[in-house]
Design a protein around this motif. Structure first.
Motif, PDB file in Angstrom:
ATOM      1  N   ARG A 203       7.351   8.499   0.472  1.00  0.00           N
ATOM      2  CA  ARG A 203       8.453   7.810  -0.187  1.00  0.00           C
ATOM      3  C   ARG A 203       9.501   7.441   0.865  1.00  0.00           C
ATOM      4  O   ARG A 203       9.736   8.197   1.809  1.00  0.00           O
ATOM      5  CB  ARG A 203       9.092   8.709  -1.248  1.00  0.00           C
ATOM      6  CG  ARG A 203       8.184   9.043  -2.416  1.00  0.00           C
ATOM      7  CD  ARG A 203       8.888   9.966  -3.419  1.00  0.00           C
ATOM      8  NE  ARG A 203       9.368  11.186  -2.772  1.00  0.00           N
ATOM      9  CZ  ARG A 203      10.669  11.501  -2.635  1.00  0.00           C
ATOM     10  NH1 ARG A 203      11.614  10.695  -3.094  1.00  0.00           N
ATOM     11  NH2 ARG A 203      11.019  12.626  -2.034  1.00  0.00           N
ATOM     12  N   PRO A 204      10.170   6.298   0.735  1.00  0.00           N
ATOM     13  CA  PRO A 204      11.238   5.950   1.672  1.00  0.00           C
ATOM     14  C   PRO A 204      12.309   7.034   1.758  1.00  0.00           C
ATOM     15  O   PRO A 204      12.890   7.266   2.826  1.00  0.00           O
ATOM     16  CB  PRO A 204      11.807   4.646   1.104  1.00  0.00           C
ATOM     17  CG  PRO A 204      10.670   4.035   0.350  1.00  0.00           C
ATOM     18  CD  PRO A 204       9.911   5.200  -0.234  1.00  0.00           C
ATOM     19  N   GLU A 205      12.555   7.713   0.641  1.00  0.00           N
ATOM     20  CA  GLU A 205      13.576   8.764   0.619  1.00  0.00           C
ATOM     21  C   GLU A 205      13.221   9.934   1.531  1.00  0.00           C
ATOM     22  O   GLU A 205      14.112  10.617   2.056  1.00  0.00           O
ATOM     23  CB  GLU A 205      13.786   9.260  -0.819  1.00  0.00           C
ATOM     24  CG  GLU A 205      14.400   8.247  -1.763  1.00  0.00           C
ATOM     25  CD  GLU A 205      13.426   7.181  -2.248  1.00  0.00           C
ATOM     26  OE1 GLU A 205      13.888   6.196  -2.855  1.00  0.00           O
ATOM     27  OE2 GLU A 205      12.194   7.330  -2.036  1.00  0.00           O
ATOM     28  N   SER A 206      11.931  10.164   1.735  1.00  0.00           N
ATOM     29  CA  SER A 206      11.518  11.240   2.632  1.00  0.00           C
ATOM     30  C   SER A 206      11.848  10.896   4.080  1.00  0.00           C
ATOM     31  O   SER A 206      12.215  11.774   4.874  1.00  0.00           O
ATOM     32  CB  SER A 206      10.016  11.502   2.481  1.00  0.00           C
ATOM     33  OG  SER A 206       9.725  11.964   1.176  1.00  0.00           O
ATOM     34  N   VAL A 207      11.716   9.626   4.434  1.00  0.00           N
ATOM     35  CA  VAL A 207      12.094   9.195   5.779  1.00  0.00           C
ATOM     36  C   VAL A 207      13.608   9.271   5.941  1.00  0.00           C
ATOM     37  O   VAL A 207      14.122   9.703   6.985  1.00  0.00           O
ATOM     38  CB  VAL A 207      11.581   7.777   6.066  1.00  0.00           C
ATOM     39  CG1 VAL A 207      11.936   7.356   7.480  1.00  0.00           C
ATOM     40  CG2 VAL A 207      10.068   7.696   5.849  1.00  0.00           C
ATOM     41  N   ALA A 208      14.345   8.868   4.910  1.00  0.00           N
ATOM     42  CA  ALA A 208      15.806   8.946   4.960  1.00  0.00           C
ATOM     43  C   ALA A 208      16.274  10.374   5.210  1.00  0.00           C
ATOM     44  O   ALA A 208      17.257  10.594   5.936  1.00  0.00           O
ATOM     45  CB  ALA A 208      16.401   8.412   3.660  1.00  0.00           C
ATOM     46  N   ALA A 209      15.575  11.345   4.646  1.00  0.00           N
ATOM     47  CA  ALA A 209      15.954  12.749   4.842  1.00  0.00           C
ATOM     48  C   ALA A 209      15.824  13.161   6.306  1.00  0.00           C
ATOM     49  O   ALA A 209      16.608  13.981   6.801  1.00  0.00           O
ATOM     50  CB  ALA A 209      15.103  13.654   3.956  1.00  0.00           C
ATOM     51  N   THR A 210      14.861  12.592   7.020  1.00  0.00           N
ATOM     52  CA  THR A 210      14.717  12.934   8.437  1.00  0.00           C
ATOM     53  C   THR A 210      15.855  12.342   9.265  1.00  0.00           C
ATOM     54  O   THR A 210      16.273  12.937  10.266  1.00  0.00           O
ATOM     55  CB  THR A 210      13.360  12.448   9.004  1.00  0.00           C
ATOM     56  OG1 THR A 210      13.318  11.019   9.037  1.00  0.00           O
ATOM     57  CG2 THR A 210      12.192  12.977   8.196  1.00  0.00           C
ATOM     58  N   VAL A 211      16.364  11.181   8.851  1.00  0.00           N
ATOM     59  CA  VAL A 211      17.519  10.593   9.538  1.00  0.00           C
ATOM     60  C   VAL A 211      18.729  11.503   9.378  1.00  0.00           C
ATOM     61  O   VAL A 211      19.456  11.786  10.346  1.00  0.00           O
ATOM     62  CB  VAL A 211      17.813   9.180   9.000  1.00  0.00           C
ATOM     63  CG1 VAL A 211      19.102   8.629   9.614  1.00  0.00           C
ATOM     64  CG2 VAL A 211      16.647   8.249   9.289  1.00  0.00           C
ATOM     65  N   ARG A 212      18.942  11.976   8.173  1.00  0.00           N
ATOM     66  CA  ARG A 212      20.053  12.895   7.943  1.00  0.00           C
ATOM     67  C   ARG A 212      19.894  14.156   8.794  1.00  0.00           C
ATOM     68  O   ARG A 212      20.877  14.659   9.363  1.00  0.00           O
ATOM     69  CB  ARG A 212      20.153  13.248   6.457  1.00  0.00           C
ATOM     70  CG  ARG A 212      21.251  14.264   6.145  1.00  0.00           C
ATOM     71  CD  ARG A 212      21.434  14.456   4.656  1.00  0.00           C
ATOM     72  NE  ARG A 212      22.061  13.295   4.044  1.00  0.00           N
ATOM     73  CZ  ARG A 212      23.378  13.088   4.019  1.00  0.00           C
ATOM     74  NH1 ARG A 212      24.200  13.962   4.604  1.00  0.00           N
ATOM     75  NH2 ARG A 212      23.884  12.027   3.433  1.00  0.00           N
TER      76      ARG A 212
END
Length: 234
Positions: A203-212
């Motif tokens: 999910r795109p949200e899983s990638v966003a979590a790595t940015v955070r």
């Protein structure tokens, strides 16, 4: 008006896919500059975030990029997420120069140029740069994958060099997602003749979590590279 108490982050490619997920996630506690080429797609993302503004720019246009970058007066983080895939023939024996130019211009040259323009602000804030790369920047490409992989290998080299040049001043992180459920991935797999099953992808949200995770590392630490892959095995 921007909230001066929040960290300011520019997310290129912030109007769709992974970039939009990153903008939404960081928008919970950052002021987000949402990057995109058209106001029609950027403005809805800006409207849904507590503190945000548009960054409208065609990154393939060096003069437009310079103008847009010069309007930014504060920046604490840059997330380079804007990218394009291959359209048309991808095989080395079939792809002409325009195919190569299009992908390398956006995925490498534009990233380097925008980063250069914003480095003075990021140095002043001792900020962060996050490059959204790809599993293609790690792995051996298959038939038809040479152009995209070449761009991602180049982006990885750019990121490694930048990290060493700015070490101790600006933190530089490279994130390499596997296949992510986005419209770009649908097009890539359609071009390869593979069936598309969304549940087999990140999910795109899983990638966003790595940015955070990268941005929230403690001051003495820098996450240099992260690989995030789907659990599913084809």
């Amino acid at each position: 008006m921007a909230d001066s108490t929040l960290r300011h982050v520019l997310v290129t490619g912030g109007s769709r896919g992974i970039g939009r997920a990153i903008a939404r996630d960081l928008g919970r506690d950052h002021h987000v500059l949402v990057g995109g080429t058209r106001a029609q797609t950027v403005d809805p993302v800006v409207a849904e975030l507590p503190s945000a503004e548009p960054f409208i720019c065609d990154l393939a246009d060096e003069y437009a990029t310079a103008r847009a970058a010069s309007a930014i007066t504060r920046l604490d983080a840059l997330v380079n997420c804007a990218a394009v895939g291959v359209q048309g023939p991808g095989a080395i024996g079939e792809a002409g120069r325009e195919q190569w130019r299009r992908v390398l211009e956006i995925d490498v040259v534009a990233v380097a140029d925008l980063t250069r323009l914003l480095l003075p602000l990021l140095r002043s804030s001792h900020g962060d740069i996050v490059m959204i790369n790809s599993g293609s920047g790690f792995n051996r490409p298959g038939p038809g994958g040479g152009i995209y992989a070449a761009a991602k290998y180049a982006l990885r080299a750019l990121t490694h060099a930048l990290r060493e040049e700015e070490r101790g001043v600006v933190r530089v992180t490279s994130i390499h997602p596997g296949r992510v459920d986005t419209d770009m991935q649908v097009a890539l797999q359609a071009g390869s003749g593979r069936p598309y099953v969304a549940s087999e992808h990140l999910r795109p949200e899983s990638v966003a979590a790595t940015v955070r995770t990268a941005l929230e590392a403690s001051d003495e630490a820098m996450i240099e590279e992260l690989s995030i892959r789907p659990v599913f095995r084809r």
